[in-house]
Design a protein around this motif. Sequence first.
Motif, mmCIF file in Angstrom:
data_model
loop_
_atom_site.group_PDB
_atom_site.id
_atom_site.type_symbol
_atom_site.label_atom_id
_atom_site.label_comp_id
_atom_site.label_asym_id
_atom_site.label_seq_id
_atom_site.Cartn_x
_atom_site.Cartn_y
_atom_site.Cartn_z
ATOM 1 N N ALA A 73 27.403 -3.058 60.516
ATOM 2 C CA ALA A 73 28.444 -3.993 60.090
ATOM 3 C C ALA A 73 29.551 -3.215 59.385
ATOM 4 O O ALA A 73 30.724 -3.381 59.697
ATOM 5 N N MET A 74 29.172 -2.360 58.416
ATOM 6 C CA MET A 74 30.115 -1.488 57.719
ATOM 7 C C MET A 74 29.460 -0.141 57.503
ATOM 8 O O MET A 74 28.301 -0.071 57.095
ATOM 9 N N GLU A 75 30.224 0.917 57.792
ATOM 10 C CA GLU A 75 29.728 2.274 57.584
ATOM 11 C C GLU A 75 30.678 2.996 56.639
ATOM 12 O O GLU A 75 31.829 3.246 56.984
ATOM 13 N N PHE A 76 30.185 3.303 55.441
ATOM 14 C CA PHE A 76 30.965 3.977 54.403
ATOM 15 C C PHE A 76 30.674 5.475 54.426
ATOM 16 O O PHE A 76 29.515 5.877 54.562
ATOM 17 N N ALA A 77 31.709 6.288 54.219
ATOM 18 C CA ALA A 77 31.540 7.727 54.047
ATOM 19 C C ALA A 77 32.506 8.174 52.956
ATOM 20 O O ALA A 77 33.644 7.713 52.891
ATOM 21 N N GLY A 78 32.039 9.056 52.089
ATOM 22 C CA GLY A 78 32.878 9.566 51.012
ATOM 23 C C GLY A 78 32.217 10.757 50.349
ATOM 24 O O GLY A 78 31.085 11.122 50.675
ATOM 25 N N GLY A 79 32.921 11.344 49.417
ATOM 26 C CA GLY A 79 32.398 12.506 48.725
ATOM 27 C C GLY A 79 31.211 12.182 47.845
ATOM 28 O O GLY A 79 30.270 12.963 47.744
ATOM 29 N N ARG A 80 31.234 11.028 47.201
ATOM 30 C CA ARG A 80 30.117 10.615 46.337
ATOM 31 C C ARG A 80 30.037 9.096 46.313
ATOM 32 O O ARG A 80 30.989 8.411 46.695
ATOM 33 N N ALA A 81 28.891 8.600 45.821
ATOM 34 C CA ALA A 81 28.692 7.146 45.774
ATOM 35 C C ALA A 81 27.737 6.783 44.646
ATOM 36 O O ALA A 81 26.897 7.586 44.247
ATOM 37 N N THR A 82 27.896 5.554 44.156
ATOM 38 C CA THR A 82 26.980 4.987 43.172
ATOM 39 C C THR A 82 26.575 3.602 43.665
ATOM 40 O O THR A 82 27.437 2.775 43.951
ATOM 41 N N LEU A 83 25.271 3.389 43.754
ATOM 42 C CA LEU A 83 24.736 2.089 44.123
ATOM 43 C C LEU A 83 24.075 1.505 42.888
ATOM 44 O O LEU A 83 23.040 1.997 42.441
ATOM 45 N N ASP A 84 24.707 0.477 42.324
ATOM 46 C CA ASP A 84 24.164 -0.231 41.161
ATOM 47 C C ASP A 84 23.464 -1.463 41.691
ATOM 48 O O ASP A 84 24.096 -2.471 42.009
ATOM 49 N N ARG A 85 22.151 -1.394 41.796
ATOM 50 C CA ARG A 85 21.380 -2.462 42.417
ATOM 51 C C ARG A 85 21.295 -3.703 41.535
ATOM 52 O O ARG A 85 21.137 -4.805 42.045
ATOM 53 N N MET A 86 21.404 -3.567 40.222
ATOM 54 C CA MET A 86 21.374 -4.746 39.342
ATOM 55 C C MET A 86 22.680 -5.526 39.432
ATOM 56 O O MET A 86 22.678 -6.753 39.379
ATOM 57 N N GLN A 87 23.793 -4.815 39.550
ATOM 58 C CA GLN A 87 25.104 -5.453 39.654
ATOM 59 C C GLN A 87 25.478 -5.750 41.112
ATOM 60 O O GLN A 87 26.521 -6.342 41.370
ATOM 61 N N HIS A 88 24.658 -5.287 42.055
ATOM 62 C CA HIS A 88 24.920 -5.455 43.495
ATOM 63 C C HIS A 88 26.303 -4.909 43.836
ATOM 64 O O HIS A 88 27.136 -5.583 44.434
ATOM 65 N N ARG A 89 26.518 -3.644 43.434
ATOM 66 C CA ARG A 89 27.824 -3.021 43.609
ATOM 67 C C ARG A 89 27.652 -1.607 44.144
ATOM 68 O O ARG A 89 26.858 -0.824 43.630
ATOM 69 N N LEU A 90 28.420 -1.287 45.178
ATOM 70 C CA LEU A 90 28.474 0.051 45.751
ATOM 71 C C LEU A 90 29.863 0.608 45.502
ATOM 72 O O LEU A 90 30.854 -0.011 45.878
ATOM 73 N N THR A 91 29.939 1.776 44.869
ATOM 74 C CA THR A 91 31.212 2.449 44.639
ATOM 75 C C THR A 91 31.190 3.766 45.410
ATOM 76 O O THR A 91 30.259 4.566 45.249
ATOM 77 N N VAL A 92 32.196 3.982 46.246
ATOM 78 C CA VAL A 92 32.306 5.217 47.016
ATOM 79 C C VAL A 92 33.632 5.867 46.642
ATOM 80 O O VAL A 92 34.666 5.196 46.619
ATOM 81 N N ASP A 93 33.593 7.163 46.338
ATOM 82 C CA ASP A 93 34.788 7.906 45.897
ATOM 83 C C ASP A 93 35.059 9.103 46.791
ATOM 84 O O ASP A 93 34.201 9.528 47.551
#
Length: 184
Positions: free
Chosen positions: A92-112
């Motif tokens: 559905a979505m494929e993310f690629a980046g230098g780094r990432a943080t998956l906060d499972r409690m906040q249900h948030r993915l940050t890719v930088d």
Amino acid sequence: VRAKQADANKDQTVIELTGNVRLEDSDGFFLTTDTATYDRERSIARTPAAVAFGKGRMSGSGAGITYDQTNNVLEVSEQARVTTRNEAGEPAMEFAGGRATLDRMQHRLTVDNSVHVDRGEEVIESDRAIASLSQNDDIVQFLELRGNARVQGGGGGIDAMSANDIDLDYTDDGQRLEAVRLDG
């Protein structure tokens, strides 16, 4: 936490794991790698090696991770890739980046760091992407693009858009775009 070999310190609080290392959480989240250090007191796993992780229809990979099991936060420091899949098992979505943080409690993915996202025929790029995920962390429901944001393709009514920041609000099932906000 499982591995072929485990060596612990005297107090058995820090464990060096090697060979088919697998960390599993009770909710189905898993992480695999070849070598890792697990701090039992802090419930933190670390490795500089390549990793694969996932839960449900979300999977990812990268290198150099820290996983805080207590707070359910996974940090991938290099070559971050995260894929969500639809019910048919297609990306559905494929993310690629230098780094990432998956906060499972906040249900948030940050890719930088030079983020590139493929969503079907749509190509999304920005300096940073922050995805709000469904409760199971496998559907992107809202996507914030920060810095040099661009969206191209997709075959909809808009062929391309660009701005400093773009917010993309998707339906709860992640299938359709409901609203867009462009800034700068």
